[in-house]
Design a protein around this motif. Structure first.
Motif, mmCIF file in Angstrom:
data_model
loop_
_atom_site.group_PDB
_atom_site.id
_atom_site.type_symbol
_atom_site.label_atom_id
_atom_site.label_comp_id
_atom_site.label_asym_id
_atom_site.label_seq_id
_atom_site.Cartn_x
_atom_site.Cartn_y
_atom_site.Cartn_z
ATOM 1 N N LYS A 29 0.811 -1.231 0.000
ATOM 2 C CA LYS A 29 0.000 0.000 0.000
ATOM 3 C C LYS A 29 0.845 1.283 0.000
ATOM 4 O O LYS A 29 0.307 2.380 -0.182
ATOM 5 C CB LYS A 29 -0.981 -0.013 1.167
ATOM 6 C CG LYS A 29 -2.111 -1.032 0.927
ATOM 7 C CD LYS A 29 -3.249 -0.894 1.913
ATOM 8 C CE LYS A 29 -4.449 -1.709 1.456
ATOM 9 N NZ LYS A 29 -5.477 -1.830 2.497
ATOM 10 N N LEU A 30 2.147 1.087 0.167
ATOM 11 C CA LEU A 30 3.074 2.222 0.108
ATOM 12 C C LEU A 30 2.890 3.042 -1.162
ATOM 13 O O LEU A 30 2.974 4.266 -1.157
ATOM 14 C CB LEU A 30 4.491 1.630 0.121
ATOM 15 C CG LEU A 30 5.650 2.478 0.558
ATOM 16 C CD1 LEU A 30 5.531 2.708 2.056
ATOM 17 C CD2 LEU A 30 6.943 1.744 0.250
ATOM 18 N N SER A 31 2.607 2.340 -2.251
ATOM 19 C CA SER A 31 2.527 3.054 -3.532
ATOM 20 C C SER A 31 1.341 4.013 -3.575
ATOM 21 O O SER A 31 1.311 4.916 -4.403
ATOM 22 C CB SER A 31 2.462 2.063 -4.692
ATOM 23 O OG SER A 31 1.330 1.248 -4.566
ATOM 24 N N LEU A 32 0.388 3.827 -2.670
ATOM 25 C CA LEU A 32 -0.765 4.741 -2.658
ATOM 26 C C LEU A 32 -0.359 6.144 -2.208
ATOM 27 O O LEU A 32 -1.085 7.104 -2.414
ATOM 28 C CB LEU A 32 -1.860 4.203 -1.730
ATOM 29 C CG LEU A 32 -2.526 2.908 -2.193
ATOM 30 C CD1 LEU A 32 -3.450 2.371 -1.113
ATOM 31 C CD2 LEU A 32 -3.300 3.141 -3.479
ATOM 32 N N LYS A 33 0.821 6.213 -1.595
ATOM 33 C CA LYS A 33 1.289 7.541 -1.129
ATOM 34 C C LYS A 33 1.735 8.418 -2.292
ATOM 35 O O LYS A 33 1.872 9.618 -2.151
ATOM 36 C CB LYS A 33 2.475 7.367 -0.169
ATOM 37 C CG LYS A 33 2.061 6.807 1.163
ATOM 38 C CD LYS A 33 3.240 6.812 2.129
ATOM 39 C CE LYS A 33 2.801 6.254 3.472
ATOM 40 N NZ LYS A 33 3.904 5.742 4.247
ATOM 41 N N TYR A 34 2.015 7.761 -3.455
ATOM 42 C CA TYR A 34 2.609 8.545 -4.535
ATOM 43 C C TYR A 34 1.574 9.174 -5.453
ATOM 44 O O TYR A 34 1.491 8.869 -6.639
ATOM 45 C CB TYR A 34 3.611 7.685 -5.317
ATOM 46 C CG TYR A 34 4.735 7.247 -4.422
ATOM 47 C CD1 TYR A 34 5.685 8.173 -3.994
ATOM 48 C CD2 TYR A 34 4.814 5.948 -3.948
ATOM 49 C CE1 TYR A 34 6.697 7.800 -3.125
ATOM 50 C CE2 TYR A 34 5.824 5.560 -3.082
ATOM 51 C CZ TYR A 34 6.756 6.496 -2.670
ATOM 52 O OH TYR A 34 7.743 6.126 -1.806
ATOM 53 N N GLY A 35 0.727 9.999 -4.836
ATOM 54 C CA GLY A 35 -0.172 10.824 -5.630
ATOM 55 C C GLY A 35 -1.122 10.062 -6.528
ATOM 56 O O GLY A 35 -1.371 10.484 -7.651
ATOM 57 N N HIS A 36 -1.656 8.937 -6.040
ATOM 58 C CA HIS A 36 -2.600 8.177 -6.864
ATOM 59 C C HIS A 36 -3.871 8.981 -7.111
ATOM 60 O O HIS A 36 -4.159 9.954 -6.420
ATOM 61 C CB HIS A 36 -2.947 6.849 -6.179
ATOM 62 C CG HIS A 36 -3.679 7.058 -4.897
ATOM 63 N ND1 HIS A 36 -5.032 7.172 -4.832
ATOM 64 C CD2 HIS A 36 -3.214 7.237 -3.636
ATOM 65 C CE1 HIS A 36 -5.378 7.388 -3.584
ATOM 66 N NE2 HIS A 36 -4.303 7.437 -2.849
ATOM 67 N N GLU A 37 -4.635 8.532 -8.091
ATOM 68 C CA GLU A 37 -5.822 9.304 -8.474
ATOM 69 C C GLU A 37 -7.103 8.566 -8.118
ATOM 70 O O GLU A 37 -8.151 8.809 -8.699
ATOM 71 C CB GLU A 37 -5.794 9.539 -9.993
ATOM 72 C CG GLU A 37 -4.650 10.443 -10.413
ATOM 73 C CD GLU A 37 -4.352 10.358 -11.897
ATOM 74 O OE1 GLU A 37 -4.916 9.488 -12.581
ATOM 75 O OE2 GLU A 37 -3.550 11.173 -12.344
ATOM 76 N N ILE A 60 5.574 -5.976 -7.998
ATOM 77 C CA ILE A 60 4.602 -5.879 -9.091
ATOM 78 C C ILE A 60 3.260 -5.374 -8.548
ATOM 79 O O ILE A 60 2.603 -4.518 -9.157
ATOM 80 C CB ILE A 60 4.404 -7.271 -9.760
ATOM 81 C CG1 ILE A 60 5.628 -7.638 -10.578
ATOM 82 C CG2 ILE A 60 3.148 -7.303 -10.627
ATOM 83 C CD1 ILE A 60 5.756 -6.894 -11.893
ATOM 84 N N ALA A 61 2.874 -5.907 -7.363
ATOM 85 C CA ALA A 61 1.593 -5.489 -6.771
ATOM 86 C C ALA A 61 1.587 -3.975 -6.518
ATOM 87 O O ALA A 61 0.590 -3.300 -6.774
ATOM 88 C CB ALA A 61 1.340 -6.252 -5.475
ATOM 89 N N ARG A 62 2.713 -3.445 -6.051
ATOM 90 C CA ARG A 62 2.806 -1.990 -5.821
ATOM 91 C C ARG A 62 2.534 -1.222 -7.104
ATOM 92 O O ARG A 62 1.803 -0.229 -7.118
ATOM 93 C CB ARG A 62 4.244 -1.645 -5.403
ATOM 94 C CG ARG A 62 4.500 -1.713 -3.951
ATOM 95 C CD ARG A 62 5.929 -1.223 -3.741
ATOM 96 N NE ARG A 62 6.434 -1.696 -2.481
ATOM 97 C CZ ARG A 62 7.691 -2.046 -2.255
ATOM 98 N NH1 ARG A 62 8.583 -1.976 -3.225
ATOM 99 N NH2 ARG A 62 8.077 -2.443 -1.079
ATOM 100 N N VAL A 63 3.159 -1.698 -8.172
ATOM 101 C CA VAL A 63 3.020 -1.014 -9.457
ATOM 102 C C VAL A 63 1.566 -1.096 -9.945
ATOM 103 O O VAL A 63 1.000 -0.123 -10.427
ATOM 104 C CB VAL A 63 4.001 -1.657 -10.470
ATOM 105 C CG1 VAL A 63 3.659 -1.274 -11.881
ATOM 106 C CG2 VAL A 63 5.426 -1.254 -10.135
ATOM 107 N N LEU A 64 0.961 -2.273 -9.756
ATOM 108 C CA LEU A 64 -0.428 -2.438 -10.199
ATOM 109 C C LEU A 64 -1.362 -1.556 -9.381
ATOM 110 O O LEU A 64 -2.349 -1.024 -9.887
ATOM 111 C CB LEU A 64 -0.860 -3.906 -10.079
ATOM 112 C CG LEU A 64 -0.104 -4.905 -10.959
ATOM 113 C CD1 LEU A 64 -0.605 -6.312 -10.685
ATOM 114 C CD2 LEU A 64 -0.247 -4.566 -12.424
ATOM 115 N N LEU A 65 -1.024 -1.388 -8.104
ATOM 116 C CA LEU A 65 -1.863 -0.571 -7.235
ATOM 117 C C LEU A 65 -1.779 0.918 -7.601
ATOM 118 O O LEU A 65 -2.663 1.698 -7.292
ATOM 119 C CB LEU A 65 -1.461 -0.799 -5.771
ATOM 120 C CG LEU A 65 -2.455 -0.371 -4.703
ATOM 121 C CD1 LEU A 65 -3.820 -0.999 -4.899
ATOM 122 C CD2 LEU A 65 -1.935 -0.718 -3.308
#
Ligand SMILES: Nc1ncnc2c1ncn2[C@@H]1O[C@H](COP(=O)(O)OP(=O)(O)OP(=O)(O)O)[C@@H](O)[C@H]1O
Length: 249
Positions: A99-107, A148-153
């Protein structure tokens, strides 16, 4: 629809040219395997696409018709995500790591996130026992799937994979390739367009298994850019034929 257009791209350092006038078109939804000897410029090309390499001396790269230099760099890297040889795991649970990747300005809206998260776990073959294990204790193959999951998220429509199986044993690597095969052709989150993959690999059997097209690079030049079957059965250049022969030994 063209996902990426690379036009006369030149890259060099200290007067030494690493990539020479690279031009190629990449269709939306395609899987391109990038092969070639060590030092050919494969990683440099991949890093140019999401501006991780500062050595450009000429030419341009367009993503969906717009120069990558004209995008906000965070937006660009969210959409054209780089997957390294080894995914970096931080302290914490596997869920937190993903879920870390959600911090990077997701839409995404909050209610969309949970649904996407569940889809991503399935797509990246992340089972409950992986989620329950601290991320740093996961095996290499599991960590790559978390990457990969991070990227997909993030909902990235373009995945730039730099030898993602290099540090995995053959069995784990095969499983990982099965995951990629399942993802191939699947729609990217949000916009409904298909995912596009560019993957560097030294393992030709992986390229054969996954790719629609093969891009062979040597000494900064394109040797061949052709469909997978043609490359492996009727290489168009003497150099590609020699490369394939050497790999078969
Ligand atoms: N920042 C840099 N400064 C100077 N030279 C660089 C830089 N980045 C890459 N190079 C050089 O560019 C060449 C191509 O490197 P690159 O990593 O793109 O090759 P590669 O095909 O990915 O190789 P490998 O398969 O071994 O990973 C190498 O000679 C490398 O030393």
């Amino acid at each position: 629809m063209l996902e990426l257009q690379i036009k006369d791209l030149c890259v060099g350092y200290n007067g030494k040219e690493i990539l020479h006038n690279i031009s190629l078109d990449i269709e939306n939804g395609s899987f391109i395997a990038i092969v070639g000897p060590s030092g050919a410029g494969k990683s440099t090309l991949l890093k140019q696409i999401n501006r991780l390499d500062p050595g450009k001396t000429g030419g341009s790269i367009l993503w969906r018709g717009k120069d990558v230099d004209d995008y906000d760099v965070h937006e660009l890297r969210r959409n054209l995500a780089y997957v390294f040889q080894k995914a970096v795991m931080f302290n914490g649970t596997t869920e937190e790591n993903i879920k870390l990747s959600l911090k990077y300005g997701h839409e995404f809206k909050p209610d969309e996130i949970e649904a996407l998260y569940q889809t991503v776990l399935e797509e990246a073959s992340i089972s409950q026992d992986i989620l329950d294990t601290p991320a740093q204790d996961l095996s290499g193959g599991q960590q790559q799937r978390v990457g990969i999951a991070r990227v997909l998220l993030m909902g990235s429509p373009v995945l730039l994979l730099d030898e993602p199986t290099a540090s995995l044993d053959v069995e784990t690597s095969n499983k990982f390739c099965q995951t990629l095969k399942q993802l191939k052709g699947g729609p990217a989150a949000k916009d409904g367009k298909k995912r596009t993959f560019l993957m560097i690999t030294h393992r030709l059997e992986e390229a054969k298994f996954l790719a629609d097209k093969i891009l062979m690079i040597e000494a900064g030049h394109i040797v061949e850019y052709t469909d997978c079957e043609t490359f492996f059965t009727h290489p168009q250049t003497q150099r590609a034929a020699e490369f394939l022969k050497a790999q078969a030994l």
